[in-house]
Structures are given as structure tokens and as C-alpha cells.
Design an enzyme around this catalytic site. Structure first.
Site, mmCIF file in Angstrom:
data_model
loop_
_atom_site.group_PDB
_atom_site.id
_atom_site.type_symbol
_atom_site.label_atom_id
_atom_site.label_comp_id
_atom_site.label_asym_id
_atom_site.label_seq_id
_atom_site.Cartn_x
_atom_site.Cartn_y
_atom_site.Cartn_z
ATOM 1 C CB CYS A 75 -0.026 4.863 14.348
ATOM 2 S SG CYS A 75 1.068 4.155 15.596
ATOM 3 C CG HIS A 161 6.103 4.396 5.331
ATOM 4 N ND1 HIS A 161 6.713 4.119 6.531
ATOM 5 C CD2 HIS A 161 4.782 4.504 5.589
ATOM 6 C CE1 HIS A 161 5.791 4.052 7.477
ATOM 7 N NE2 HIS A 161 4.608 4.296 6.930
ATOM 8 C CD GLU A 210 7.250 5.192 14.054
ATOM 9 O OE1 GLU A 210 6.198 5.830 13.850
ATOM 10 O OE2 GLU A 210 7.337 4.245 14.860
ATOM 11 C CB CYS A 219 7.588 1.578 12.466
ATOM 12 S SG CYS A 219 6.555 2.661 11.450
ATOM 13 N N GLY A 222 5.446 1.064 8.932
ATOM 14 C CA GLY A 222 6.744 0.916 8.281
ATOM 15 C C GLY A 222 7.001 -0.510 7.840
#
Length: 275
Positions: A75, A161, A210, A219, A222
Site C-alpha cells: 500500500c 495490478h 482497488e 492509490c 497503483g
């Protein structure tokens, strides 16, 4: 049983940080979901839990939970918040420091009040690393969704991802394609799904659905994934500004090591007690 928690956010991607290095609190999926409830609990996209480290070089060991009670491997916005928290606690100075993440050791640094930097490591593009059971055609994958072929890149930034290039991020079908791809059997651990609009060689706009939290204001992993995929395709320079609904991040690539670093804001909102 009760514990002190800290509510934080990075560009609107919000967290509860629970420091269990000197206090006890039992966690399970049901308890995490109750805590994440924005009407009956505290509310968050992810829960960040700090435990005592297992190595002498790290300040803490980090566990990450999604709002739906599932675990997460990485994260980016959360790591920046952890960096800010450890500096606020007086445990980290101006020199780089590290924590043990769910997958690997994560190096980070405090830049200035409200601004931190995290080394997100090297992106991994192989199907086994993502992971996905799809077979790529060059750098691209494809899936049939609702009778239409969707093409995208895929990468692991410690978590999986998918990155879809779109004309306009504002009108991208995030609510439809995000969960359809994110929960597709082609991704055995699920995946986060990013929708990236290239605005220049040094800028993109991005929205991310997410895994375990739906679309979030921002994100971090991301943003790193989108830049990594688009840089690999030769569409972006080494340093890129990523604009998300919650704010801006600067994503850079170390030309020598191939690692991706991320610089952006982290904010402490309030401290409370949970029972």
C-alpha cells in the site's frame, strides 16, 4: 480490550494506523470489517498495523488489511503515512529508514512536514509474478469482458495490478470494468485495476479500483504500476506526475536499479481509542 489508533490519509486514500508494538489488540476479518464501517466504525480504505520488527535494521513490521477484511501485500499511500507517523513519534530522523512489509523490506524517508518518499522496489512484469494465468502478447494481455475485448498491461508492485490506457480518465468505466477484471479467475489473488490517461511524457491522470476497497481517491502502488507499465511501453519519461482525484504524486524510476520511488503527501487527521 482497547487500543489507541491514528486516522491518516495520503491524497484522500484513508487509513487507520494501529501501533501494536506496545499495546495489544486482537484482529480478525470480522473485526476489521466492523472497524472499516464508515457509519458504525471508524472507516478506512486500509488498516495499517505495526508490530515489533524481526530484524535490527527495521523500525517495525507492517501488516495491511483491506476494508473488506482481506489482506493486502502493499500500500504505497499507506507506507508514506507510516513514514510520517514514525517521524512524528521521534523514531525516524532525516536519514532514510525501513520497515518490514508483508512481502519485503520497504525503504522510506521523511522529506518535510507532510511529505514523505517511499522506495516501492522493482516492478515485476512476468505472469507468474503478477500473478495471472493469462499469456501475454508482447507486453499486453487481453480479456473478453461482456462480449468486448479489453487490452491492458499487468505488473506486480508487491501486489497485483492491471493498467488500462484510456482516452479520458474522468469517463473511464471504473465501476464496471474494475470489479469485472479485479475478481476475474485469470487473477488468482485478484488485482487492482488502474485506468490511465496520458497527458504528456511527464504526466498522467489515473483512477484505480482497488481490490478489497473499490475505487479510492488515490492509490500509491497503483500510481507506481501505471507509470511502470507505460514507461515500459516507451510512453513516459523517467519522472512522472500522477494526478488522481485525491491529489498528486511524483513517481520516478532509478535508471541504475530499476526501482520505482514515490513522493507525496501524508496527513495525520486525529487520534482515538477503539474498543
Amino acid at each position: 480490550m482497547s487500543a489507541t489508533f491514528h486516522k491518516m490519509h495520503g491524497n484522500g486514500n484513508d487509513f487507520v494506523l494501529l501501533d501494536l508494538r506496545a499495546q495489544d489488540y486482537a484482529l480478525d476479518s470480522n473485526g476489521v470489517r466492523a472497524m472499516a464501517d464508515r457509519h458504525r466504525g471508524v472507516g478506512f480504505d486500509q488498516l495499517l498495523v505495526l508490530y515489533p520488527p524481526t530484524t535490527a535494521t527495521a523500525l517495525a513490521r507492517v501488516e495491511i488489511w483491506n476494508a473488506d477484511g482481506s489482506r493486502a501485500e502493499q500500500c504505497g499511500n499507506g507506507m508514506r503515512c507510516i513514514a510520517d507517523y514514525l517521524h512524528r513519534q521521534g523514531e525516524a530522523g532525516d536519514d532514510p529508514f525501513s520497515v518490514e512489509g508483508p512481502v519485503e523490506t520497504i525503504h522510506m524517508a521523511w522529506i518535510e512536514p507532510g511529505m514523505t518518499r517511499v522506495d516501492m522496489g522493482r516492478p515485476a512484469f512476468g505472469p507468474d509474478a503478477v500473478p495471472t494465468n493469462l499469456v501475454p502478447n508482447g507486453d499486453e494481455y487481453s480479456l473478453d469482458i461482456d462480449g468486448a475485448t479489453c487490452r491492458f498491461g499487468a505488473v506486480s508492485m508487491g501486489n497485483p495490478h492491471v493498467v488500462i490506457r484510456v482516452e479520458h480518465a474522468a469517463t473511464a468505466p471504473v465501476a464496471r470494468l474494475g470489479p469485472a477484471i479485479g475478481h476475474h479467475p485469470a487473477f488468482p489473488r485478484g488485482c487492482n485495476v488502474g485506468f490511465a490517461e496520458i497527458t504528456s511524457r511527464t504526466g498522467i491522470r489515473l483512477r484505480v479500483h482497488e481490490r478489497g476497497a473499490a475505487e479510492t481517491a488515490a492509490c500509491g502502488s497503483g500510481a507506481c504500476a501505471a507509470v511502470a507499465v507505460l514507461q515500459r511501453a516507451g510512453l513516459l519519461d523517467d519522472e512522472v506526475e500522477v494526478v488522481q482525484n485525491g491529489g498528486r504524486l511524483i513517481i520516478g524510476r532509478n535508471a541504475d536499479t530499476g526501482s520505482i520511488w514515490m513522493t507525496g503527501p501524508a496527513a495525520h487527521v486525529f487520534q482515538g481509542m477503539i474498543e
